[in-house]
Design a protein around this motif. Structure first.
Motif, PDB file in Angstrom:
ATOM      1  N   ILE A 295      -9.616   1.520   1.600  1.00 46.08           N
ATOM      2  CA  ILE A 295      -8.233   1.905   3.018  1.00 46.08           C
ATOM      3  C   ILE A 295      -8.119   0.273   3.613  1.00 46.08           C
ATOM      4  O   ILE A 295      -8.366  -0.044   3.698  1.00 46.08           O
ATOM      5  CB  ILE A 295      -8.661   2.565   4.192  1.00 46.08           C
ATOM      6  N   ARG A 296      -7.040  -0.111   3.291  1.00 50.72           N
ATOM      7  CA  ARG A 296      -6.720  -1.356   3.270  1.00 50.72           C
ATOM      8  C   ARG A 296      -5.448  -1.842   4.161  1.00 50.72           C
ATOM      9  O   ARG A 296      -5.400  -3.889   4.361  1.00 50.72           O
ATOM     10  CB  ARG A 296      -6.581  -2.276   1.768  1.00 50.72           C
ATOM     11  N   SER A 297      -4.378  -1.272   4.474  1.00 51.32           N
ATOM     12  CA  SER A 297      -3.642  -0.987   5.132  1.00 51.32           C
ATOM     13  C   SER A 297      -2.768  -0.232   5.989  1.00 51.32           C
ATOM     14  O   SER A 297      -3.471   1.030   5.966  1.00 51.32           O
ATOM     15  CB  SER A 297      -2.104  -1.696   3.891  1.00 51.32           C
ATOM     16  N   GLY A 298      -2.311  -0.089   6.596  1.00 53.58           N
ATOM     17  CA  GLY A 298      -1.631   1.027   7.406  1.00 53.58           C
ATOM     18  C   GLY A 298      -0.548   1.804   6.843  1.00 53.58           C
ATOM     19  O   GLY A 298      -0.803   3.513   6.950  1.00 53.58           O
ATOM     20  N   THR A 299      -0.175   1.965   5.610  1.00 54.46           N
ATOM     21  CA  THR A 299       0.620   2.280   4.730  1.00 54.46           C
ATOM     22  C   THR A 299      -1.034   3.107   3.408  1.00 54.46           C
ATOM     23  O   THR A 299      -0.352   4.239   3.183  1.00 54.46           O
ATOM     24  CB  THR A 299       1.574   1.662   3.721  1.00 54.46           C
ATOM     25  N   ASP A 300      -1.691   2.922   3.883  1.00 56.64           N
ATOM     26  CA  ASP A 300      -2.727   3.849   2.586  1.00 56.64           C
ATOM     27  C   ASP A 300      -2.881   4.572   3.831  1.00 56.64           C
ATOM     28  O   ASP A 300      -2.944   5.353   2.965  1.00 56.64           O
ATOM     29  CB  ASP A 300      -4.470   2.394   2.684  1.00 56.64           C
ATOM     30  N   MET A 301      -3.528   3.740   5.047  1.00 52.32           N
ATOM     31  CA  MET A 301      -3.458   4.835   6.454  1.00 52.32           C
ATOM     32  C   MET A 301      -2.425   6.711   5.922  1.00 52.32           C
ATOM     33  O   MET A 301      -2.768   7.414   6.112  1.00 52.32           O
ATOM     34  CB  MET A 301      -3.446   4.379   7.522  1.00 52.32           C
ATOM     35  N   PHE A 302      -1.328   5.715   6.199  1.00 54.27           N
ATOM     36  CA  PHE A 302      -0.226   6.421   5.943  1.00 54.27           C
ATOM     37  C   PHE A 302      -0.510   7.581   4.780  1.00 54.27           C
ATOM     38  O   PHE A 302       0.252   9.199   5.112  1.00 54.27           O
ATOM     39  CB  PHE A 302       1.341   5.751   6.238  1.00 54.27           C
ATOM     40  N   LYS A 303      -0.860   6.824   3.705  1.00 53.67           N
ATOM     41  CA  LYS A 303      -0.662   7.594   2.465  1.00 53.67           C
ATOM     42  C   LYS A 303      -1.443   9.515   2.638  1.00 53.67           C
ATOM     43  O   LYS A 303      -1.256   9.898   1.691  1.00 53.67           O
ATOM     44  CB  LYS A 303      -0.835   6.894   1.176  1.00 53.67           C
ATOM     45  N   ALA A 304      -2.873   8.783   3.353  1.00 51.37           N
ATOM     46  CA  ALA A 304      -3.711   9.659   3.507  1.00 51.37           C
ATOM     47  C   ALA A 304      -3.106   9.938   3.751  1.00 51.37           C
ATOM     48  O   ALA A 304      -4.353  11.581   3.777  1.00 51.37           O
ATOM     49  CB  ALA A 304      -4.975   9.001   3.250  1.00 51.37           C
ATOM     50  N   LEU A 305      -2.907  10.714   5.555  1.00 51.02           N
ATOM     51  CA  LEU A 305      -2.495  11.190   6.090  1.00 51.02           C
ATOM     52  C   LEU A 305      -1.372  12.241   5.438  1.00 51.02           C
ATOM     53  O   LEU A 305      -1.212  14.099   5.757  1.00 51.02           O
ATOM     54  CB  LEU A 305      -2.171  10.429   7.893  1.00 51.02           C
ATOM     55  N   ALA A 306      -0.311  11.778   4.538  1.00 51.84           N
ATOM     56  CA  ALA A 306       0.520  12.932   3.668  1.00 51.84           C
ATOM     57  C   ALA A 306      -0.421  13.081   2.971  1.00 51.84           C
ATOM     58  O   ALA A 306       0.537  14.648   2.951  1.00 51.84           O
ATOM     59  CB  ALA A 306       1.187  11.593   3.231  1.00 51.84           C
ATOM     60  N   LEU A 307      -1.591  13.229   2.561  1.00 52.30           N
ATOM     61  CA  LEU A 307      -2.022  14.160   1.795  1.00 52.30           C
ATOM     62  C   LEU A 307      -3.041  14.485   2.191  1.00 52.30           C
ATOM     63  O   LEU A 307      -3.835  15.426   1.556  1.00 52.30           O
ATOM     64  CB  LEU A 307      -3.134  13.147   0.790  1.00 52.30           C
TER      65      LEU A 307
END
Ligand SMILES: Cc1cc2nc3c(=O)[nH]c(=O)nc-3n(C[C@H](O)[C@H](O)[C@H](O)COP(=O)(O)O)c2cc1C
Length: 373
Positions: A295-307
């Motif tokens: 996880i290297r960005s807030g967008t990565d975090m966002f994708k993980a939460l979406a999944l």
């Protein structure tokens, strides 16, 4: 990519470059590498790129709620510090700085059993700022008395959970450690492990691991025993399959962390973001599912939460922040991720964490077409 020419740290990549430059080769490779051919460590990050975002527009995003409730506390946003050993090698203030930076950002921190500072000092460091929850990472050790001592010290110092690292009956094969004859630098100890500096110096990581860690662990041996010796929550770190999520449920664990140890154990295992959906499905909302790795960005975090992940954890970015500039460097890492995550929510029209559902994601298929999930 060329290193940033100014001191302006805009992204985790900037801090990775700046922090790595400050580290001697042995430390840099120890922190940054994965095992053998580096497939999993690389894929942990690149696997996020197969997802694209499906933003909703004309949503009032003035007042967002990024908070989550964990360990009976309200935390600023869904991020925590994964346990990484020997932080004192990145910066003399090591885990104390990480703990203070976590407190300033109001997020949880897990303390490695191979911490450079005692858990008592690490929890104390944040307390003066903000009493954030800490978890104690634990390996399955040959010496039960030592394991029990670590647990008791963690509990007495206010830790809320044990993160039992379940993916390490033996150490992964790390060529860099062999090539560089990696040893914990003189002057740094492992205050939770009751081992002298001389002993630390005399052993390779692999030899020390074999001597200390139990490869005879099992669900039936570990979880009931842990329950009998502590009231802290019990989380399993290192789960990658639905089958193991079901076992964690069966054994009454409070949570799992979908993790492959940052690609440092078995190379070739699936990227954590790819393992996440089957783990979330198996959890059926009955056990908490968190994720780390790449996880290297807030967008990565966002994708993980979406999944379906409830919360994300980061390992190396904290080490890079420490190496770059101690506590301030870690604070910068956490602020970057907070700002990026918040802006991603605003630009996709999500006002709360509950709004971050699979509907915000699309996947790039093998034929190049983009499809809704
Ligand atoms: C240098 C280093 C040391 C680590 N030490 C531990 C450890 O002592 N215990 C553990 O459970 N995981 C350990 N990990 C794994 C992290 O907890 C975490 O799973 C991983 O770093 C997440 O991936 P990321 O670094 O890509 O964010 C370590 C990782 C790194 C990079």
């Amino acid at each position: 990519m060329a290193p940033p020419t100014t001191d302006l740290m805009l992204s985790i990549e900037d801090i990775k470059i700046a922090g790595s430059k400050k580290l001697p080769l042995m430390a840099r490779e120890f922190y940054n590498s994965g095992s053998t051919t580096q497939i999993t460590v690389t894929e942990n990050t690149t696997a996020y790129n197969k997802y694209r975002l499906r933003p909703r527009v004309l949503v009032d995003v003035t007042n967002l709620n990024l908070t989550l409730s964990l360990f009976n506390q309200t935390l600023d946003f869904p991020l925590g510090l994964s346990p990484t050993g020997i932080q004192g090698m990145a910066h003399p203030t090591g885990e104390l700085a990480s703990s203070r930076a976590s407190a300033r950002r109001n997020i949880p921190m897990a303390v490695s059993s191979f911490t450079s500072y005692p858990v008592e000092s690490v929890t104390q460091a944040s307390r003066a700022i903000n009493p954030i929850p800490h978890a104690m990472q634990l390996y399955t050790l040959r010496d039960r008395a030592l394991q029990r001592q670590i647990i008791q010290r963690a509990e007495s110092s206010g830790c809320k959970a044990i993160f039992l690292t379940a993916d390490s009956p033996v150490l992964g094969v790390r060529y860099n450690e062999q090539r560089n004859d990696f040893r914990t630098p003189a002057g740094l100890s492992w205050p939770m492990m009751n081992v002298s500096s001389e002993k630390i110096q005399s052993q390779t990581h692999d030899a020390g691991f074999v001597a200390t860690n139990s490869d005879a662990h099992s669900w039936a041996k570990e979880i009931p025993w842990l329950r009998s010796v502590t009231k802290m929550e019990i989380w399993i770190k290192g789960v990658l399959t639905a089958e193991d999520v079901l076992l964690a449920r069966e054994y009454g664990c409070e949570g799992v962390i979908v993790s492959n140890h940052g690609g440092r154990q078995l190379d070739g295992v699936v990227a954590t973001i790819d393992a996440l959906p089957e783990c979330v499905k198996a959890a059926e909302g009955k056990i908490r599912v968190h994720i780390d790795g790449g996880i290297r960005s807030g967008t990565d975090m966002f994708k993980a939460l979406a999944l379906g992940a409830e919360c994300c954890w980061i390992g190396r970015p904290v080490l890079w922040g420490l190496a770059y500039n101690g506590e301030q460097g870690v604070t910068r890492v956490l602020d970057i991720l907070y700002d990026e995550f918040k802006r991603c929510m605003q630009l996709t029209g999500c006002r709360t964490l509950a709004d971050i559902s699979p509907a915000v994601l699309a996947i790039i298929q093998a034929d190049g077409r983009v499809a809704k999930l």
